[in-house]
Motif scaffolding. Structure first.
Motif, PDB file in Angstrom:
ATOM      1  N   ALA A 319      -5.931   9.442  -5.039  1.00 27.79           N
ATOM      2  CA  ALA A 319      -6.271   9.066  -3.598  1.00 27.79           C
ATOM      3  C   ALA A 319      -6.818   7.569  -3.436  1.00 27.79           C
ATOM      4  N   ARG A 320      -7.207   7.174  -4.469  1.00 32.13           N
ATOM      5  CA  ARG A 320      -7.111   5.413  -4.508  1.00 32.13           C
ATOM      6  C   ARG A 320      -5.898   4.783  -4.368  1.00 32.13           C
ATOM      7  N   LEU A 321      -4.832   5.510  -5.367  1.00 35.91           N
ATOM      8  CA  LEU A 321      -3.712   4.843  -5.392  1.00 35.91           C
ATOM      9  C   LEU A 321      -3.049   4.984  -3.865  1.00 35.91           C
ATOM     10  N   HIS A 322      -3.190   6.173  -3.251  1.00 38.78           N
ATOM     11  CA  HIS A 322      -2.378   6.545  -1.898  1.00 38.78           C
ATOM     12  C   HIS A 322      -3.168   5.124  -0.989  1.00 38.78           C
ATOM     13  N   GLN A 323      -4.231   5.285  -0.768  1.00 37.44           N
ATOM     14  CA  GLN A 323      -4.940   4.449  -0.050  1.00 37.44           C
ATOM     15  C   GLN A 323      -4.513   2.802  -0.177  1.00 37.44           C
ATOM     16  N   LEU A 324      -4.548   2.595  -1.444  1.00 32.88           N
ATOM     17  CA  LEU A 324      -4.232   1.085  -1.762  1.00 32.88           C
ATOM     18  C   LEU A 324      -2.806   0.786  -1.576  1.00 32.88           C
ATOM     19  N   LEU A 325      -1.706   1.733  -1.649  1.00 33.87           N
ATOM     20  CA  LEU A 325      -0.474   1.599  -1.428  1.00 33.87           C
ATOM     21  C   LEU A 325      -0.245   1.175   0.138  1.00 33.87           C
ATOM     22  N   ALA A 326      -1.020   2.047   1.081  1.00 35.82           N
ATOM     23  CA  ALA A 326      -1.032   1.777   2.258  1.00 35.82           C
ATOM     24  C   ALA A 326      -1.582   0.489   2.882  1.00 35.82           C
ATOM     25  N   VAL A 327      -2.699  -0.024   2.288  1.00 38.50           N
ATOM     26  CA  VAL A 327      -3.157  -1.326   2.358  1.00 38.50           C
ATOM     27  C   VAL A 327      -2.037  -2.286   1.921  1.00 38.50           C
ATOM     28  N   LEU A 328      -1.687  -2.213   0.802  1.00 36.47           N
ATOM     29  CA  LEU A 328      -0.637  -3.184   0.419  1.00 36.47           C
ATOM     30  C   LEU A 328       0.824  -3.263   1.015  1.00 36.47           C
ATOM     31  N   ASP A 329       1.128  -2.134   1.780  1.00 33.72           N
ATOM     32  CA  ASP A 329       1.972  -1.973   2.699  1.00 33.72           C
ATOM     33  C   ASP A 329       1.840  -2.876   3.927  1.00 33.72           C
ATOM     34  N   ARG A 330       0.805  -2.575   4.376  1.00 29.39           N
ATOM     35  CA  ARG A 330       0.403  -3.173   5.678  1.00 29.39           C
ATOM     36  C   ARG A 330       0.118  -4.633   5.517  1.00 29.39           C
ATOM     37  N   HIS A 331      -0.715  -5.106   4.614  1.00 30.76           N
ATOM     38  CA  HIS A 331      -1.249  -6.422   4.624  1.00 30.76           C
ATOM     39  C   HIS A 331      -0.696  -7.223   3.613  1.00 30.76           C
ATOM     40  N   ALA A 332       0.220  -6.791   2.693  1.00 26.65           N
ATOM     41  CA  ALA A 332       0.833  -7.569   1.661  1.00 26.65           C
ATOM     42  C   ALA A 332       2.295  -7.429   1.636  1.00 26.65           C
ATOM     43  N   GLY A 333       2.832  -6.972   2.770  1.00 32.20           N
ATOM     44  CA  GLY A 333       4.342  -6.664   2.511  1.00 32.20           C
ATOM     45  C   GLY A 333       4.898  -5.940   1.606  1.00 32.20           C
ATOM     46  N   GLY A 334       4.092  -4.937   1.126  1.00 34.31           N
ATOM     47  CA  GLY A 334       4.429  -4.211  -0.228  1.00 34.31           C
ATOM     48  C   GLY A 334       5.677  -3.382  -0.119  1.00 34.31           C
ATOM     49  N   ASP A 335       5.932  -2.851   0.870  1.00 35.48           N
ATOM     50  CA  ASP A 335       7.196  -1.843   1.187  1.00 35.48           C
ATOM     51  C   ASP A 335       7.375  -1.073   0.073  1.00 35.48           C
ATOM     52  N   PHE A 336       6.273  -0.274  -0.153  1.00 34.50           N
ATOM     53  CA  PHE A 336       6.388   0.631  -1.359  1.00 34.50           C
ATOM     54  C   PHE A 336       7.137   2.108  -1.017  1.00 34.50           C
ATOM     55  N   GLY A 337       7.385   2.066   0.264  1.00 33.78           N
ATOM     56  CA  GLY A 337       7.876   3.556   0.505  1.00 33.78           C
ATOM     57  C   GLY A 337       9.156   4.001   0.049  1.00 33.78           C
ATOM     58  N   ARG A 338       9.817   2.944  -0.618  1.00 34.89           N
ATOM     59  CA  ARG A 338      11.276   3.273  -1.217  1.00 34.89           C
ATOM     60  C   ARG A 338      11.121   3.211  -2.769  1.00 34.89           C
ATOM     61  N   PHE A 339       9.920   3.383  -3.356  1.00 38.62           N
ATOM     62  CA  PHE A 339       9.544   3.007  -4.630  1.00 38.62           C
ATOM     63  C   PHE A 339       8.797   3.968  -5.395  1.00 38.62           C
ATOM     64  N   ASP A 340       9.275   4.598  -6.440  1.00 37.42           N
ATOM     65  CA  ASP A 340       8.357   5.407  -7.246  1.00 37.42           C
ATOM     66  C   ASP A 340       7.154   4.369  -7.929  1.00 37.42           C
ATOM     67  N   VAL A 341       6.107   5.016  -7.924  1.00 38.74           N
ATOM     68  CA  VAL A 341       4.843   4.110  -8.388  1.00 38.74           C
ATOM     69  C   VAL A 341       4.021   4.999  -9.355  1.00 38.74           C
ATOM     70  N   TYR A 342       3.845   4.127 -10.552  1.00 39.72           N
ATOM     71  CA  TYR A 342       3.106   4.910 -11.784  1.00 39.72           C
ATOM     72  C   TYR A 342       2.024   3.908 -11.870  1.00 39.72           C
ATOM     73  N   VAL A 343       0.716   4.096 -12.051  1.00 37.72           N
ATOM     74  CA  VAL A 343      -0.372   3.306 -12.482  1.00 37.72           C
ATOM     75  C   VAL A 343      -0.948   4.051 -13.629  1.00 37.72           C
ATOM     76  N   SER A 344      -1.449   3.228 -14.490  1.00 39.77           N
ATOM     77  CA  SER A 344      -2.421   3.918 -15.677  1.00 39.77           C
ATOM     78  C   SER A 344      -3.273   2.958 -16.014  1.00 39.77           C
ATOM     79  N   VAL A 345      -4.458   3.657 -16.562  1.00 42.57           N
ATOM     80  CA  VAL A 345      -5.431   2.780 -17.340  1.00 42.57           C
ATOM     81  C   VAL A 345      -4.929   3.209 -18.944  1.00 42.57           C
ATOM     82  N   VAL A 346      -4.989   2.163 -19.754  1.00 40.42           N
ATOM     83  CA  VAL A 346      -4.578   2.470 -21.159  1.00 40.42           C
ATOM     84  C   VAL A 346      -5.705   2.846 -21.906  1.00 40.42           C
ATOM     85  N   GLY A 347      -5.204   4.068 -22.832  1.00 40.97           N
ATOM     86  CA  GLY A 347      -6.490   4.548 -23.639  1.00 40.97           C
ATOM     87  C   GLY A 347      -7.017   5.835 -23.493  1.00 40.97           C
ATOM     88  N   GLY A 348      -6.933   6.372 -22.357  1.00 37.93           N
ATOM     89  CA  GLY A 348      -7.318   7.524 -21.626  1.00 37.93           C
ATOM     90  C   GLY A 348      -8.598   7.356 -21.177  1.00 37.93           C
TER      91      GLY A 348
END
Ligand code: TYD
Ligand code: MG
Length: 436
Positions: A319-348
């Motif tokens: 849910a944090r990722l979804h929200q952040l992508l929306a904020v990036l789209d709106r305020h930082a010209g993210g335009d993530f709608g056309r991209f697959d997005v993976y985020v990960s914290v290394v090490g489990g």
């Protein structure tokens, strides 16, 4: 005592006062099963007087970080749930902890329905605790386990695992919600009446989906999770509920040939393979109750070939990722709608604090722009309007980042108040269409 009829869903544990042909909670179509519920009408016993000098007795396990997570050790008469994926090391941890308690002269019994005495013996030899005096019984019947524990005068009873325990009168299959709850209720009553500490081992699947441990969480005094990437060595122990202490202590271990060993410098172990010169990565100093831990946050942003682009988050709530992508789209010209997005914290490592937002944003923007953020640490919550919200413990976070040799840190405060600004300072901002 009088009893009333209750009906329960075998899948999710939903309860109702009348029979239903399907479960309104999980939509299971096989109907509810009747269970009887006792309603107490006689007095509950002598009311106690509260006083301020009641000190809690603790039984240390000798595993410093595990004791820290427990709030100082096991509390007599308490019920503790230790949950984690199969293979993460629950049986190993409890054998080591059991040996520590047994070493202080307190009788410890391990009741296992998963492994034979020979298998447990083999593990105990491997861990070097075969002579610690732990007793073992292989039994799946909860009442038989309780009888054995009573006979052995056990002060600590480890049940491995609660999913394999059965109560004879409950007709349901082992592992079903009814059986898990009934067995846990018997063991809880035993713990309260005799002062025995009962530790339940519970399996959860990777997405925490299995009903068992989740339905147990409200029944127990302490819930401890053991986490980590199974194919890597690091293991994290944390409490998500503790009636006897704080829940902000994270224990860090490695799984070695001789069991779980404490990690001297967790930050060093977590970011040892970090490469500052590639796009899509940044370091995040996260806090537990005592210290800052440096973790690596990675992102990968690639053009989507799917109808609806993929979003995947490991170690961060989706849910944090979804929200952040929306904020990036709106305020930082993210335009993530056309991209697959993976985020990960290394090490489990599982990050629960909102200060993960800014490092996640930097990693995403860095991958998106294909520009490395460099030797950078970042923290801070990002609000819906793109504002940066300060996080507590900034000094400790910065000290840890500097100790590990980071050149720069970016955090809310001073002139740093907007996400766009932070991304520009990090050197990963995207040039806005038509702006330059
Ligand atoms: P285990 O404690 O059996 O996991 P769980 O009870 O959570 O299912 O341990 C899981 C793995 O750990 C097992 O596959 C082997 C490994 N292991 C070690 O690497 N070192 C050890 O000393 C032990 C006992 C196990
Ligand atoms: Mg096990």
């Amino acid at each position: 005592m009088r009893t009333t009829a209750r009906f329960r869903c075998e899948e999710c544990g939903f309860e109702a006062g009348r029979w239903l042909g399907f479960c309104p909670q999980c939509r299971n179509g096989s109907g509810l099963t009747e269970v009887s519920a006792a309603v107490a009408t006689s007095p509950a016993g002598r009311p106690a007087t509260l006083s301020s000098n009641g000190t809690l007795i603790r039984m240390p396990t000798g595993i410093e970080d595990f004791d820290g997570v427990l709030g100082g050790g096991l509390v007599p008469g308490s019920l503790v749930l230790v949950a984690g994926e199969p293979g993460v090391g629950k049986s190993t941890l409890l054998l080591q902890a059991g040996a520590g308690v047994a070493g202080t002269g307190r009788p410890v019994l391990i009741a296992s329905a998963e492994e034979s005495v020979a298998q447990i013996g083999l593990r105990a030899r491997r861990l070097g605790v075969a002579d610690a005096g732990i007793r073992v019984v292989c039994e799946a019947d909860a009442d038989a386990v309780i009888a054995t524990a009573a006979e052995a005068d056990a002060e600590v009873l480890v049940v491995d695992s609660i999913q394999t325990m059965v109560v004879a009168e409950v007709g349901a299959a082992p592992g079903s919600v009814s059986q898990v709850r009934a067995a846990a209720a018997r063991l809880a009553a035993f713990a309260k009446h005799t002062g025995t500490t009962v530790v339940l081992i519970g399996h959860v699947t990777k997405d925490g989906a299995i009903a068992g441990p989740k339905t147990l969480e409200h029944m127990v005094d302490v819930v401890v999770y053991l986490e980590g990437d199974l194919d890597r060595g690091l293991r994290f122990v944390r409490a998500t509920k503790n009636r006897f202490g704080a829940i902000d202590h994270v224990g860090v271990f490695t799984m070695e040939e001789r069991g779980l060993l404490p990690v001297e410098d967790p930050s060093e172990a977590l970011v040892g393979e970090w490469q500052a010169s590639v796009p899509g990565t940044v370091l995040f100093p996260t806090l537990d109750g005592r210290r800052a831990l440096l973790v690596e946050v990675q992102a990968l942003v690639v053009p989507s070939i799917h109808g609806s682009p993929r979003r995947s988050a490991k170690g961060i709530p989706i849910a944090r990722l979804h929200q952040l992508l929306a904020v990036l789209d709106r305020h930082a010209g993210g335009d993530f709608g056309r991209f697959d997005v993976y985020v990960s914290v290394v090490g489990g490592f599982q990050v629960v604090e909102p200060a993960i937002d800014l490092p996640m944003a930097v990693a995403l923007a860095s991958s998106r722009a294909d520009r490395p953020a460099g030797s950078l640490g970042a923290w801070g919550e990002v609000g819906l309007t793109g504002e940066l919200r300060s996080a507590h413990g900034s000094e400790r976070r910065e000290t840890e980042a500097r100790r590990l040799g980071l050149d720069r840190v970016i955090a809310p405060g001073g002139g740093m108040r907007r996400l766009e600004h932070a991304l520009t300072v990090a050197g990963v901002a995207r040039e806005r269409r038509g702006a330059r």
